[in-house]
Design an enzyme around this catalytic site. Structure first.
Site, mmCIF file in Angstrom:
data_model
loop_
_atom_site.group_PDB
_atom_site.id
_atom_site.type_symbol
_atom_site.label_atom_id
_atom_site.label_comp_id
_atom_site.label_asym_id
_atom_site.label_seq_id
_atom_site.Cartn_x
_atom_site.Cartn_y
_atom_site.Cartn_z
ATOM 1 N N GLY A 100 -10.658 1.160 1.583
ATOM 2 C CA GLY A 100 -11.028 2.491 1.104
ATOM 3 C C GLY A 100 -9.823 3.300 0.725
ATOM 4 O O GLY A 100 -8.815 2.760 0.295
ATOM 5 N N THR A 104 -8.066 -0.189 5.718
ATOM 6 C CA THR A 104 -8.898 -1.374 5.543
ATOM 7 C C THR A 104 -9.889 -1.381 6.693
ATOM 8 O O THR A 104 -9.514 -1.145 7.837
ATOM 9 C CB THR A 104 -8.023 -2.641 5.596
ATOM 10 O OG1 THR A 104 -6.926 -2.446 4.713
ATOM 11 C CG2 THR A 104 -8.806 -3.857 5.161
ATOM 12 N N ASP A 212 -15.372 14.827 0.797
ATOM 13 C CA ASP A 212 -15.354 13.541 0.090
ATOM 14 C C ASP A 212 -16.726 12.890 0.214
ATOM 15 O O ASP A 212 -16.832 11.694 0.460
ATOM 16 C CB ASP A 212 -14.248 12.663 0.678
ATOM 17 C CG ASP A 212 -13.891 11.489 -0.230
ATOM 18 O OD1 ASP A 212 -14.229 11.530 -1.429
ATOM 19 O OD2 ASP A 212 -13.279 10.518 0.272
#
Ligand code: ADP
Ligand code: MG
Length: 429
Positions: A100, A104, A212
């Site tokens: 991402g 990881t 996000d």
């Protein structure tokens, strides 16, 4: 590198002795057998962690003394470590789930509880000290305890990496969409949206913004529980455009005021993304899949109408807006694009998709919207850590599984992604 020490309970310890001050709260456990619940309470472990019997035995042998006196933070850390927390060897690493924004993520299994976990591994090699994104994520998550927010079980700090251990959920929303051929049952769309709002409302009440939101950061388990994950950007000073591995951070869920340079970050920033995700769940297609800021705004204006001084006061003096010289689009009818949504659903969607942040509906307010009235009243008064599925009237509908071999022909915007498995593919944007 060593200036920030992380303990397995996530607290940084500046090696002061002030945390050894005796707490006035005394725990009386003499003559009482120590249970898992006692240990959980005592060590602030997540409530759902089940320790194996032999650990309980061990605690009953060495434990009573520990349980008689108030515990210091240092002592707590020692005892957590004795159980196995904070150690890499406690977890077996299984498949890689993906890479991402700054880490990881692997599927794993805890040898302590036999439960599946997600190991979010942040490499420290190129960084001075633990990256601030990780520190932020840890310090935030420790205080967020809610049925719709992913639980952080453990933190492991080694020379080379910082690993956050989370409860494991079967898939993210992107993969869920892929797995049901981009057609989520409309009732489940409502349940997912409600849970997203419930988690977000909890965050916003605590002045925590997510910043996000996207399908890849919403996790779903087999019960249909949806949980917010990836709080890496929640307190960042600015929103990055590239990940550590130089991938582009998606613009698809970013509100127009932020795209046009506003740095007025407040809870409204998340509500635009909620609208985009609601649309994507209802239609199976991303709403505004732009690949540059200009294209992103173009998609937005094409659907919602190019803003004018009337529809967005102050817009005509925004330099970026003026230089792009967008065509004068008229607003389209949202309902023409969302055939599966009821008129209440479309009405709620339009309240998320307001140009100006302050005009967007809040998470709290939207949970009271009539779109959700058929879920009943009890979903709104549940304790924070109780799942909506604890109510008998809340039932997940079965999805019809569809093959995902061919991309959705209606979605001309979806970038070509080749044959990468869906979960990993979802991490590319
Ligand atoms: N707790 C979890 N359970 C299952 N899968 C997870 C979990 N956390 C993350 N993942 C998977 O890994 C991906 C990346 O994790 P995320 O926390 O979003 O990291 P990044 O900050 O690198 O984007 C997610 O999109 C999801 O597919
Ligand atoms: Mg992510």
């Amino acid at each position: 590198m060593n200036d920030v020490k992380m303990s397995s309970d996530g607290e940084s310890d500046p090696a002061s002795s002030s945390d050894d001050v005796q707490s006035p709260v005394r725990v009386r456990l003499r003559n009482k057998k120590i249970s898992t619940e006692d240990i959980n309470k005592r060590l602030s472990l997540p409530a759902d962690i089940r320790l194996p019997d032999d650990y309980l035995e061990k605690f009953n042998l060495i434990g009573p003394a520990l349980f008689e006196q108030p515990i210091s933070r240092r002592l707590r850390r020692v005892s957590l470590s004795e159980i196995g927390f904070g150690k890499l060897e406690t977890y077996i690493k299984l498949d890689k789930l993906g890479e991402g924004t700054y880490a990881t993520v692997y599927k794993g299994r805890s040898k302590l509880t036999e439960n599946l976990v997600a190991l979010k591994e942040i490499r420290l090699e190129h960084e001075e000290g633990a990256p601030c994104t990780a520190i932020r994520e840890v310090s935030l998550l420790k205080d967020l305890k809610h049925a719709n927010i992913v639980t952080l079980h453990d933190i492991i700090h080694t020379q080379k990496s910082l690993t956050l251990v989370f409860e494991y959920l079967d898939k993210d929303l992107k993969q869920y969409l892929d797995d049901c051929g981009n057609t989520i049952h409309v009732h489940n769309v409502k349940l997912f949206l409600f849970q997203l709002l419930r988690g977000l409302s909890y965050c916003h009440r605590r002045k925590v913004l997510h910043r996000d939101l996207k399908p890849q950061n919403l996790l779903i388990n087999e019960r249909g529980e949806l949980k917010l994950a990836d709080f890496g950007l929640a307190r960042a000073k600015s929103i990055p455009t590239k990940t550590y591995s130089n991938e582009v951070v998606t613009l698809w869920y970013r509100p127009p005021d932020i795209l046009l340079g506003s740095t007025d970050y407040s809870t409204h920033i998340d509500m635009w993304g909620v609208g985009c995700i609601f649309y994507e769940m209802a239609t199976g297609r991303p709403l505004f899949p732009g690949s540059t800021v200009e294209e992103e705004l173009h998609f937005i204006f094409k659907l919602l109408g190019t803003p004018t001084e009337q529809s967005w006061p102050g817009i005509s003096s925004n330099e970026e807006f003026v230089t792009c010289n967008y065509p004068q689009y008229r607003a389209e009818r949202l309902s023409n694009h969302t055939p599966r949504l009821s008129s209440e659903g479309v009405e709620l969607l339009s309240k998320f998709l307001q140009f100006e942040g302050k005009k967007r509906i809040s998470a709290d307010e939207s949970m009271n919207h009539c779109y959700f009235s058929n879920l009943g009243n009890r979903v709104r008064s549940l304790p924070d850590t109780t799942s909506i599925f604890s109510l008998p009237e809340i039932q997940l509908e079965k999805e019809t599984k569809k093959p995902t071999a061919t991309p959705d022909p209606g979605n001309t915007h979806t970038p070509h992604t080749g044959n990468i498995p869906s979960r990993r593919r979802s991490l590319l944007f």
